[in-house]
Write an enzyme that holds these catalytic residues in place. Structure first.
Site, PDB file in Angstrom:
ATOM      1  CE1 TYR A   1     -42.163  15.952 -15.096  1.00  8.52           C
ATOM      2  CE2 TYR A   1     -41.342  16.387 -17.459  1.00  8.52           C
ATOM      3  CZ  TYR A   1     -42.978  15.649 -16.108  1.00  8.52           C
ATOM      4  OH  TYR A   1     -43.469  14.547 -17.088  1.00  8.52           O
TER       5      TYR A   1
ATOM      6  CE  LYS B   1     -50.767  20.416 -18.776  1.00 12.44           C
ATOM      7  NZ  LYS B   1     -49.859  18.912 -19.347  1.00 12.44           N
TER       8      LYS B   1
END
Length: 313
Positions: free
Chosen positions: A139, A183
């Site tokens: 990421y 999330k």
């Protein structure tokens, strides 16, 4: 019109809310609602239109005209720091971002995008310079690579005596606040600790958490920074943190203070995070302040208190 990609996500939906609060509602939200629970982030917001991410990208790549666009806030990405599918991550966070960036450059549309403090890795210096960058996960690498792509565009433009339209990247540090309930494991520590106390449990932190210090920034302050740069048209890659590192213990104490109960318990540090976990982050705000951005940031005690008051209403 203003376009907000990832507009049903945590930061994106808060940016939409902040735009609404200054009287802007001609907004196109782009997102992927495969996770249907994210719709809740849009229910109380005033927008003109919604478009699925894939349909939007198809139109962007075809060069379709969306009418006059004042700015694009590009918050859409795979933000799971635990995701190791590099092909998926680079497609979502790098290739798609390049397509949208070039669409904006060709039309001189201000492009404000989400980078990340994950670009820094294990450094103890958090300045927006290449020598301090070294992501610990794919990421972070996807964000680092896009930042470097933008830098090359600026360099090429400078060498050819050209000036590009606004490109502004924000290296978000540890963002917490409302509209993150979708999330799951990627939600903030404050969110999880609050849920643990609501479930009648003690708040749990990883062993060693008193040593782990992060720059925790309240999402409302993140939005203020985004809007300041939209309104002032300044290009660059900027840290978006408070400039102060606080421990996870401080977050837990703030949640406990709100509820008036609970004691911190420690749990073993997960094996899968070893070697891929930033133990310390603290934004250097020199460049942000030099650009003229004077947004003041809440500390953990202030930000978590506001967050808890909203979510526990």
């Amino acid at each position: 019109m203003i376009i907000v990609t990832g507009g049903a996500g945590m930061i994106g939906s808060n940016i939409v809310k902040a735009l609404n609060e200054i009287g802007i509602n001609d907004i196109l939200v782009v997102d992927n609602l495969k996770n249907g629970r994210k719709f809740k982030n849009l229910v109380d917001l005033d927008i003109t239109d919604y478009m699925d991410r894939d349909d939007f990208l198809t139109q962007i790549m075809a060069g379709d005209n969306f009418g006059p666009i004042e700015a694009v806030f590009h918050e859409g990405a795979c933000s799971a720091t635990t995701e190791w599918d590099g092909k998926y991550m680079m497609l979502n966070n790098y290739e798609y971002s390049k397509e949208l960036l070039h669409y904006c450059l060709e039309r001189e549309i201000p492009f404000l995008y989400a980078s990340s403090a994950a670009t820094y890795g294990e450094t103890t210096v958090f300045k927006e310079e290449r020598e301090y960058e070294g992501a610990l996960n794919v990421y972070g690498y996807s964000k680092q690579q896009f930042d470097n792509y933008v830098r090359r565009l600026w360099q090429d433009a400078e060498e050819h005596g050209e000036t590009l339209s606004q490109i502004t990247g924000f290296r978000y540090f540890n963002v917490y606040g409302p509209r993150e309930q979708h999330k799951g494991s990627m939600a903030s520590v404050a969110f999880h600790l609050n849920n643990q106390i609501l479930a009648g449990e003690n708040p749990k932190l990883f062993a060693g958490s008193e040593q782990f210090k992060r720059d925790f920034i309240y999402v409302g302050d993140v939005c203020k920074v985004n809007l300041w740069f939209m309104q002032n048209g300044v290009s660059g890659i900027f840290n978006c943190g408070t400039g102060n590192a606080e421990s996870f213990e401080e977050v837990a104490k703030a949640v406990i203070k709100h509820h008036g109960k609970g004691e911190i318990e420690t749990i073993p540090f997960p094996e899968h995070l070893k070697g891929a976990y930033q133990e310390f982050t603290q934004a250097d705000l020199t460049k942000l302040r030099a650009a003229g951005c004077d947004v003041e940031f809440k500390n953990v005690a202030e930000g978590v208190a506001e967050y808890m008051a909203i979510v526990n209403g």
